[in-house]
Design a protein around this motif. Structure first.
Motif, PDB file in Angstrom:
ATOM      1  N   HIS A   1       0.847  -1.197   0.000  1.00 55.55           N
ATOM      2  CA  HIS A   1       0.000   0.000   0.000  1.00 55.55           C
ATOM      3  C   HIS A   1       0.884   1.251   0.000  1.00 55.55           C
ATOM      4  O   HIS A   1       1.861   1.339   0.745  1.00 55.55           O
TER       5      HIS A   1
ATOM      6  N   TYR B   1      -7.388  -5.229  -0.053  1.00 58.74           N
ATOM      7  CA  TYR B   1      -6.341  -5.027   0.948  1.00 58.74           C
ATOM      8  C   TYR B   1      -6.952  -4.566   2.270  1.00 58.74           C
ATOM      9  O   TYR B   1      -6.593  -5.068   3.341  1.00 58.74           O
ATOM     10  N   ARG B   2      -7.906  -3.642   2.212  1.00 56.71           N
ATOM     11  CA  ARG B   2      -8.555  -3.152   3.435  1.00 56.71           C
ATOM     12  C   ARG B   2      -9.452  -4.230   4.048  1.00 56.71           C
ATOM     13  O   ARG B   2      -9.442  -4.455   5.260  1.00 56.71           O
TER      14      ARG B   2
ATOM     15  N   HIS C   1      -7.385  -6.930   5.685  1.00 56.76           N
ATOM     16  CA  HIS C   1      -6.746  -6.501   6.932  1.00 56.76           C
ATOM     17  C   HIS C   1      -7.735  -6.585   8.098  1.00 56.76           C
ATOM     18  O   HIS C   1      -7.403  -7.116   9.170  1.00 56.76           O
TER      19      HIS C   1
ATOM     20  N   HIS D   1      -8.373   6.663   5.115  1.00 59.57           N
ATOM     21  CA  HIS D   1      -7.519   5.713   4.401  1.00 59.57           C
ATOM     22  C   HIS D   1      -6.226   6.392   3.964  1.00 59.57           C
ATOM     23  O   HIS D   1      -6.006   6.675   2.790  1.00 59.57           O
TER      24      HIS D   1
ATOM     25  N   PRO E   1      -3.528   0.885   8.602  1.00 66.48           N
ATOM     26  CA  PRO E   1      -3.487  -0.504   9.106  1.00 66.48           C
ATOM     27  C   PRO E   1      -3.076  -0.575  10.569  1.00 66.48           C
ATOM     28  O   PRO E   1      -3.635  -1.353  11.343  1.00 66.48           O
ATOM     29  N   GLN E   2      -2.112   0.265  10.963  1.00 67.62           N
ATOM     30  CA  GLN E   2      -1.642   0.250  12.342  1.00 67.62           C
ATOM     31  C   GLN E   2      -2.726   0.748  13.305  1.00 67.62           C
ATOM     32  O   GLN E   2      -2.869   0.227  14.414  1.00 67.62           O
TER      33      GLN E   2
END
Length: 307
Positions: free
Chosen positions: A96, A213-214, A217, A288, A293-294
């Motif tokens: 990403h 990807y989102r 996750h 976004h 992600p973190q």
């Protein structure tokens, strides 16, 4: 009064005979002629009285009704913005990234979010808008009336204006048909990806890779339930972490945000889109951007440890 045209521009031309303060509804009275469209925008084939939904977009008016719009301010200087992207490294792995670009500042015009309801008038099944009030000199109200009429005209090519004499009060139980709740269980990515692929099938390969990807996750934290958006919520999904009392609203739309609620899912699914996306209802709104992600991992891991 029945209208059959593409759209209207001035409500006063059609409503000038109504007294100031008149209440009325916009209605589709010949539902038998429009079953295909009614099904396409989200209604059941039975058209049960009390069904209510945000119609699935079928043109610019219904798209604005569902998603709103952003108006570029071309009289101002361009600003630097970022969009999400995915790139492949030398080893063939996708990562990403944030891609900088310039654009004019934009003003967000919120979605009107007008919903349609199945009702019964004089023993006949109809589809109606909410009750509207005509005030000739109220520009804001007239804009809402014009939008609602144009919404019906775009979807069905016709509509009727029902005067207050036909505004019967029915005590139908309202059933919003905006969401489909999947059975409780675990939904890791290996299970969720087959369910969620219908949400991303209309996207380009690049967009699908980014949205997957989102989704992947969030699914990695094993949500206990998935709620799939339908009708005007098509493209949205709620990842439910019921043991944590956390509900993550994601969508297939890029350059957006993850909305995180603490409501139980039954209450959440009864809200309008405007209410769901209201800045005062969600616990968190994670854009976004870098660090997304973190932030998701930190939130869910912290709650899981606390639980």
């Amino acid at each position: 009064m029945r209208l059959k045209q593409t759209r209207i521009h001035d409500v006063n031309i059609f409503l000038h005979a109504l007294p100031d303060g008149s209440k009325f509804q916009i209605s589709l009275t010949d539902v038998e002629l429009h079953h295909k469209v009614l099904s396409a925008i989200g209604f059941s084939s039975q058209l049960n009285p009390g069904e209510r939904l945000l119609p699935r977009p079928r043109g610019p008016v219904s798209l604005f009704n569902s998603e709103g719009r952003q108006d570029p301010q071309k009289d101002q200087k361009m600003i630097r913005c970022y969009r999400d992207g995915m790139i492949k490294d030398w080893h063939g792995r996708w990562h990403h990234v944030e891609i900088p670009y310039k654009r004019y500042p934009r003003i967000t015009v919120p979605a009107p979010g007008e919903e349609l309801t199945v009702d019964v008038k004089d023993g006949k099944t109809v589809v109606v808008s909410r009750t509207l009030e005509y005030r000739p000199n109220d520009a804001r109200q007239n804009e809402a009336i014009k939008h609602t009429i144009n919404l019906f005209l775009e979807l069905f090519g016709e509509c009727d204006i029902l005067s207050d004499k036909l505004l019967q009060i029915h005590k139908f139980k309202i059933e919003r048909r905006n969401w489909r709740v999947l059975p409780t269980g675990e939904y890791p990515w290996e299970r969720a990806k087959d369910i969620l692929k219908d949400i991303t099938k209309s996207l380009s390969n690049a967009q699908r890779r980014l949205v997957d990807y989102r989704f992947k996750h969030i699914s990695g934290f094993n949500p206990s339930k998935l709620i799939i958006g339908e009708a005007g919520f098509d493209g949205y999904v709620i990842f439910c972490f019921e043991n944590l009392n956390l509900y993550l609203l994601e969508s297939r739309f890029t350059d957006n945000a993850t909305y995180i609620f603490g409501e139980d899912w039954e209450s959440l699914c009864q809200l309008t889109k405007a209410e769901i996306l209201d800045e005062h209802l969600q616990k968190y709104r994670l854009v976004h951007r870098g660090g997304w992600p973190q932030k998701i991992a930190g939130l869910l891991n912290l709650r899981q440890k606390a639980a």
